[in-house]
Design an enzyme around this catalytic site. Structure first.
Site, PDB file in Angstrom:
ATOM      1  N   MET A 105       0.855  -1.190   0.000  1.00  0.00           N
ATOM      2  CA  MET A 105       0.000   0.000   0.000  1.00  0.00           C
ATOM      3  C   MET A 105       0.896   1.246   0.000  1.00  0.00           C
ATOM      4  O   MET A 105       0.457   2.332   0.377  1.00  0.00           O
ATOM      5  CB  MET A 105      -0.936  -0.011   1.203  1.00  0.00           C
ATOM      6  N   HIS A 144       9.494  -3.452   3.397  1.00  0.00           N
ATOM      7  CA  HIS A 144       9.062  -3.665   2.008  1.00  0.00           C
ATOM      8  C   HIS A 144      10.273  -3.929   1.109  1.00  0.00           C
ATOM      9  O   HIS A 144      10.214  -4.760   0.207  1.00  0.00           O
ATOM     10  CB  HIS A 144       8.346  -2.428   1.469  1.00  0.00           C
ATOM     11  N   GLN A 150      -2.910 -12.259   7.629  1.00  0.00           N
ATOM     12  CA  GLN A 150      -3.047 -11.934   6.204  1.00  0.00           C
ATOM     13  C   GLN A 150      -2.351 -13.001   5.355  1.00  0.00           C
ATOM     14  O   GLN A 150      -2.895 -13.481   4.354  1.00  0.00           O
ATOM     15  CB  GLN A 150      -2.430 -10.555   5.935  1.00  0.00           C
ATOM     16  N   SER A 208       6.649  -0.872  10.249  1.00  0.00           N
ATOM     17  CA  SER A 208       5.288  -0.776   9.727  1.00  0.00           C
ATOM     18  C   SER A 208       5.081   0.652   9.237  1.00  0.00           C
ATOM     19  O   SER A 208       5.606   1.599   9.835  1.00  0.00           O
ATOM     20  CB  SER A 208       4.287  -1.072  10.853  1.00  0.00           C
TER      21      SER A 208
HETATM   22  O1  PAF Z   1      -0.081  -5.775   3.516  1.00  0.00           O
HETATM   23  C1  PAF Z   1      -0.510  -4.852   2.797  1.00  0.00           C
HETATM   24  O2  PAF Z   1       0.136  -3.836   2.579  1.00  0.00           O
HETATM   25  C2  PAF Z   1      -1.905  -4.976   2.174  1.00  0.00           C
HETATM   26  O3  PAF Z   1      -2.785  -5.599   3.030  1.00  0.00           O
HETATM   27  C3  PAF Z   1      -1.876  -5.654   0.788  1.00  0.00           C
HETATM   28  C4  PAF Z   1      -1.421  -7.098   0.878  1.00  0.00           C
HETATM   29  C5  PAF Z   1      -0.979  -4.884  -0.155  1.00  0.00           C
HETATM   30  C6  PAF Z   1      -3.294  -5.680   0.193  1.00  0.00           C
HETATM   31  O4  PAF Z   1      -3.790  -4.389   0.044  1.00  0.00           O
END
Ligand code: PAF
Length: 280
Positions: A30, A37, A153, A185
């Site tokens: 996102m 990331h 998730q 985060s």
């Molecule tokens: O983890 C995230 O940033 C979001 O939940 C994702 C997997 C990109 C889905 O929008």
């Protein structure tokens, strides 16, 4: 590195990569990228030839009173970071370009989505599973990399891929932490410097579980009580849930079966909701 905003442009860029026989890796994000990331992108680079990073703040995974509108959007910085770590393509659609205006198809991964975060964020995992399925259809990657910080998730996505036969290998990549243990985060940006220091009690409390397990304790109730006691030493942390679960099914475990379980929590620190977990 190319940046595309529409599905036709994405398909064109991917056709070129596929004609060159390149395998495709996807890192869904996102945006508001941080070292966590970047480690996912590096992992995708190691596992595939052509790495797509999607940047899309997905409205359907936010509840009505959550932070969708204030979620940090940092596209210029994100682009520079993707370039730096060697991503090949950014897919950053607008909401209007990605969701049909009258979209009525949802992916609901039952049961596994219900507990933990699902209890406190109804509809959240339906939004996540739906957008990830849309991304898989749009990008058709061979590999997709997700952070293990988002334990539930990851389990939801793994289950969806298994159930719907998506031909994609899911890689769960380890959590990147600050030197004081705090899991990176994008929402850490909401914390004040004082709160950031206080947040160190979260990973420290999870480590208590690991120590007890190493000392031979297997009863979840005993471990959870000790972790709760540790968290209580930082009164500004308000626990939302704390549980020991099976990592694949998210079922709550009364005894720890080492190698299959994780301890997971969500809490509020000031106005910010944080999650973390540790493999046991
Ligand atoms: O983890 C995230 O940033 C979001 O939940 C994702 C997997 C990109 C889905 O929008």
């Amino acid at each position: 590195m190319q940046v595309v905003h529409t599905i036709p442009d994405l398909r064109q860029a991917l056709d070129k990569a596929r004609r060159a026989n390149l395998s495709v890796g996807l890192v869904p994000t996102m945006g508001c990228l941080h070292e966590g990331h970047l480690s996912l992108i590096k992992k995708a680079k190691a596992e595939s030839d052509f790495v797509v990073v999607s940047i899309f703040v997905n409205p359907t995974q936010f509840g009505p009173h959550e932070d969708f509108s204030k979620y940090p959007r940092t596209m210029a910085d994100d682009q520079a970071l993707c370039e730096k770590v060697g991503a090949d393509l950014i897919f950053a659609p607008s909401v209007e370009n990605f969701y049909a205006s009258n979209a009525s198809t949802w992916v609901d991964v039952e049961k596994i989505s219900d507990g933990l975060c699902g209890t406190f964020r109804p509809g959240h995992f339906r939004g996540v599973a739906t957008v990830v399925a849309m991304l898989f259809n749009a990008v058709q990657p061979q590999v997709a990399v997700f952070g293990r910080k988002d334990l539930q998730q990851l389990a939801v996505i793994q289950r969806m891929v298994r159930d719907l036969h998506f031909p994609v290998k899911i890689i769960g990549h380890e959590t990147v932490r600050e030197p004081n243990g705090i899991a990176l985060s994008s929402r850490n940006r909401y914390l004040t410097p004082e709160e950031l220091k206080k947040a160190a009690a979260i990973p420290a409390a999870l480590q208590v579980a690991k120590k007890l397990l190493h000392a031979g304790e297997k009863q979840s109730s005993v471990i959870l009580a000790a972790v709760r006691d540790h968290l209580a030493t930082e009164p500004s942390i308000a626990l939302q849930y704390l549980a020991i679960v099976n990592r694949e099914s998210m079922e709550v475990m009364e005894t720890v079966s080492a190698g299959h379980c994780a301890i997971a929590l969500a809490c509020h620190l000031g106005k910010t909701r944080l999650i973390d977990n540790l493999d046991l």
